[in-house]
Design a protein around this motif. Structure first.
Motif, mmCIF file in Angstrom:
data_model
loop_
_atom_site.group_PDB
_atom_site.id
_atom_site.type_symbol
_atom_site.label_atom_id
_atom_site.label_comp_id
_atom_site.label_asym_id
_atom_site.label_seq_id
_atom_site.Cartn_x
_atom_site.Cartn_y
_atom_site.Cartn_z
ATOM 1 N N LEU A 1 1.378 -1.415 -0.341
ATOM 2 C CA LEU A 1 0.146 -0.320 -0.245
ATOM 3 C C LEU A 1 0.838 1.527 -0.148
ATOM 4 C CD1 LEU A 1 -2.870 -0.925 2.674
ATOM 5 C CD2 LEU A 1 -3.181 -0.719 0.127
ATOM 6 N N LEU A 2 2.158 1.435 0.473
ATOM 7 C CA LEU A 2 2.865 2.123 0.577
ATOM 8 C C LEU A 2 3.276 2.723 -0.776
ATOM 9 C CD1 LEU A 2 4.513 2.024 5.196
ATOM 10 C CD2 LEU A 2 3.322 4.230 3.419
ATOM 11 N N ALA A 3 3.968 1.453 -1.537
ATOM 12 C CA ALA A 3 4.486 1.740 -3.083
ATOM 13 C C ALA A 3 3.913 1.852 -3.658
ATOM 14 C CB ALA A 3 5.082 0.274 -3.346
ATOM 15 N N ARG A 4 2.828 1.808 -3.227
ATOM 16 C CA ARG A 4 1.317 1.944 -4.333
ATOM 17 C C ARG A 4 0.867 3.901 -4.571
ATOM 18 N NH1 ARG A 4 -4.123 -1.240 -3.553
ATOM 19 N NH2 ARG A 4 -3.124 -2.945 -4.145
ATOM 20 N N GLU A 5 1.628 4.941 -3.435
ATOM 21 C CA GLU A 5 1.963 5.869 -3.041
ATOM 22 C C GLU A 5 2.881 6.392 -3.370
ATOM 23 O OE1 GLU A 5 -1.371 7.399 -2.453
ATOM 24 O OE2 GLU A 5 -2.615 5.264 -2.090
ATOM 25 N N ASN A 6 3.564 5.546 -3.273
ATOM 26 C CA ASN A 6 4.842 5.987 -3.519
ATOM 27 C C ASN A 6 5.300 6.973 -2.793
ATOM 28 O OD1 ASN A 6 7.718 5.840 -4.943
ATOM 29 N ND2 ASN A 6 6.973 6.535 -6.719
ATOM 30 N N PRO A 7 5.326 7.429 -1.146
ATOM 31 C CA PRO A 7 5.988 9.051 -1.262
ATOM 32 C C PRO A 7 7.472 8.707 -1.286
ATOM 33 C CG PRO A 7 5.537 7.165 0.649
ATOM 34 C CD PRO A 7 5.767 7.039 -0.876
ATOM 35 N N LEU A 8 7.570 10.447 -1.313
ATOM 36 C CA LEU A 8 9.162 11.312 -1.119
ATOM 37 C C LEU A 8 9.919 10.408 -0.247
ATOM 38 C CD1 LEU A 8 9.395 14.593 -2.846
ATOM 39 C CD2 LEU A 8 10.529 12.152 -3.988
ATOM 40 N N ASP A 9 9.250 10.754 1.163
ATOM 41 C CA ASP A 9 9.145 10.449 1.803
ATOM 42 C C ASP A 9 8.421 9.706 3.120
ATOM 43 O OD1 ASP A 9 10.662 9.998 5.030
ATOM 44 O OD2 ASP A 9 10.947 12.111 4.707
ATOM 45 N N VAL A 10 9.189 8.222 3.419
ATOM 46 C CA VAL A 10 7.987 7.290 3.912
ATOM 47 C C VAL A 10 7.604 7.639 5.297
ATOM 48 C CG1 VAL A 10 7.783 4.978 4.432
ATOM 49 C CG2 VAL A 10 8.793 5.399 2.508
ATOM 50 N N GLN A 11 8.729 8.391 5.977
ATOM 51 C CA GLN A 11 8.541 8.620 7.649
ATOM 52 C C GLN A 11 7.589 9.298 7.347
ATOM 53 O OE1 GLN A 11 12.008 8.306 9.920
ATOM 54 N NE2 GLN A 11 12.001 6.193 10.118
ATOM 55 N N GLU A 12 7.915 10.539 6.350
ATOM 56 C CA GLU A 12 6.651 11.721 6.937
ATOM 57 C C GLU A 12 5.148 11.508 6.269
ATOM 58 O OE1 GLU A 12 7.294 14.621 3.783
ATOM 59 O OE2 GLU A 12 5.669 15.955 4.779
ATOM 60 N N HIS A 13 5.567 11.079 5.749
ATOM 61 C CA HIS A 13 4.003 9.741 5.261
ATOM 62 C C HIS A 13 2.995 9.154 6.272
ATOM 63 C CE1 HIS A 13 0.411 9.507 1.814
ATOM 64 N NE2 HIS A 13 0.842 7.659 1.932
ATOM 65 N N LEU A 14 4.095 8.766 7.068
ATOM 66 C CA LEU A 14 3.115 8.238 8.018
ATOM 67 C C LEU A 14 2.289 8.750 8.771
ATOM 68 C CD1 LEU A 14 5.579 4.847 8.168
ATOM 69 C CD2 LEU A 14 3.336 4.601 7.642
ATOM 70 N N TYR A 15 3.893 10.154 9.174
ATOM 71 C CA TYR A 15 3.719 11.239 10.144
ATOM 72 C C TYR A 15 2.026 11.579 9.549
ATOM 73 C CZ TYR A 15 3.658 14.978 13.356
ATOM 74 O OH TYR A 15 3.627 15.934 14.482
ATOM 75 N N ARG A 16 1.997 12.056 8.907
ATOM 76 C CA ARG A 16 0.751 12.543 7.999
ATOM 77 C C ARG A 16 -0.706 11.510 8.220
ATOM 78 N NH1 ARG A 16 2.019 15.734 1.927
ATOM 79 N NH2 ARG A 16 -0.120 15.929 2.265
ATOM 80 N N ILE A 17 -0.054 10.613 8.218
ATOM 81 C CA ILE A 17 -1.475 9.473 8.129
ATOM 82 C C ILE A 17 -1.474 9.637 10.120
ATOM 83 C CG2 ILE A 17 -1.952 7.298 8.797
ATOM 84 C CD1 ILE A 17 -0.429 6.484 6.325
ATOM 85 N N CYS A 18 -1.023 9.822 10.787
ATOM 86 C CA CYS A 18 -1.193 9.830 11.658
ATOM 87 C C CYS A 18 -1.549 11.147 12.293
ATOM 88 C CB CYS A 18 0.616 9.408 12.759
ATOM 89 S SG CYS A 18 0.878 7.943 12.763
#
Ligand code: G3P
Length: 219
Positions: A31-48
């Motif tokens: 699911l994360l690869a599908r969104e392919n965010p530049l910064d995975v940790q930042e993406h997870l933080y935004r979800i949180c």
């Protein structure tokens, strides 16, 4: 029953959160690869920051030390993070250590009651039986959920049953009838839970009748 979204898509999460019925989110490497965010940790933080509840983020290491290192880094990202750990030998060991450190875990890729029993004994906060993938190979995914709930009820395990790999609304309804703690579902299934053709037809008729009403003329 708690509703989690099984997605890493920020827009889907925002929408579901705005409806007031979203309790958490689960992600996985696919699911994360599908969104392919530049910064995975930042993406997870935004979800949180969007979700007022647990957000599962999965380790990709498959050895004990590697899993622990990733898990600690993920857990330090945000208090909502629950670390997803696969049901393999090193994973079981990692879950036990993380439980002792106070880090919440979600034991993933669970396909048998035996695996679910081991996850609970290791101290997983959640166990994720994959119902859809079992159905795909001609085995009842929901029967696995029933077995896990029965086993856990005998021993009072605190591990919550998080029904995953959900493909349609009946997976959610049947899991709720059994008393599963959580269902994580794609956005489409969450939408399907709300929809019913008779609701649409009924509303259309009510509105049409209201438009046709005799508006009484002023005296
Ligand atoms: O997040 C784990 C699980 O829900 C994956 O579902 O549809 O890829 O089998 P699916």
């Amino acid at each position: 029953m708690k509703f989690f979204l099984d997605t890493a898509n920020l827009e889907e999460i925002r929408q579901a959160a705005s409806w007031g019925i979203l309790d958490g989110v689960t992600t996985n490497p696919t699911l994360l690869a599908r969104e392919n965010p530049l910064d995975v940790q930042e993406h997870l933080y935004r979800i949180c920051e969007i979700v007022q509840g647990p957000v599962s983020a999965e380790v990709v290491a498959t050895d004990y030390e590697g899993m622990l290192e990733e898990a600690r880094a993920l857990a330090s990202l945000h208090p909502h993070i629950v670390v997803k750990v696969p049901m393999i030998r090193d994973g079981v060991r990692a879950i036990r250590t993380l439980a002792q450190e106070g880090i919440s875990t979600n034991c993933t890729l669970v396909f048998s009651p035996a695996q679910a029993l081991v996850a609970a004994k290791a101290g997983a906060s959640y166990v994720s039986p994959f119902v859809g993938r079992l159905d795909d190979v001609g085995t009842s995914g929901l029967e696995l959920v029933r077995q896990i709930l029965t086993i856990y009820s005998h021993y009072g395990f605190e591990t919550r049953v998080l029904v995953a790999s959900v493909r349609h609304p009946m997976h959610v309804v049947e899991a709720a009838l059994m008393g599963a703690d959580v269902c994580t579902m794609p956005f489409k299934v969450l939408e399907q839970l709300i929809q019913h053709p008779l609701t649409d037809v009924g509303l259309e008729r009510f509105l049409a009748d209201w438009q046709k009403r005799q508006v009484s003329s002023a005296p």
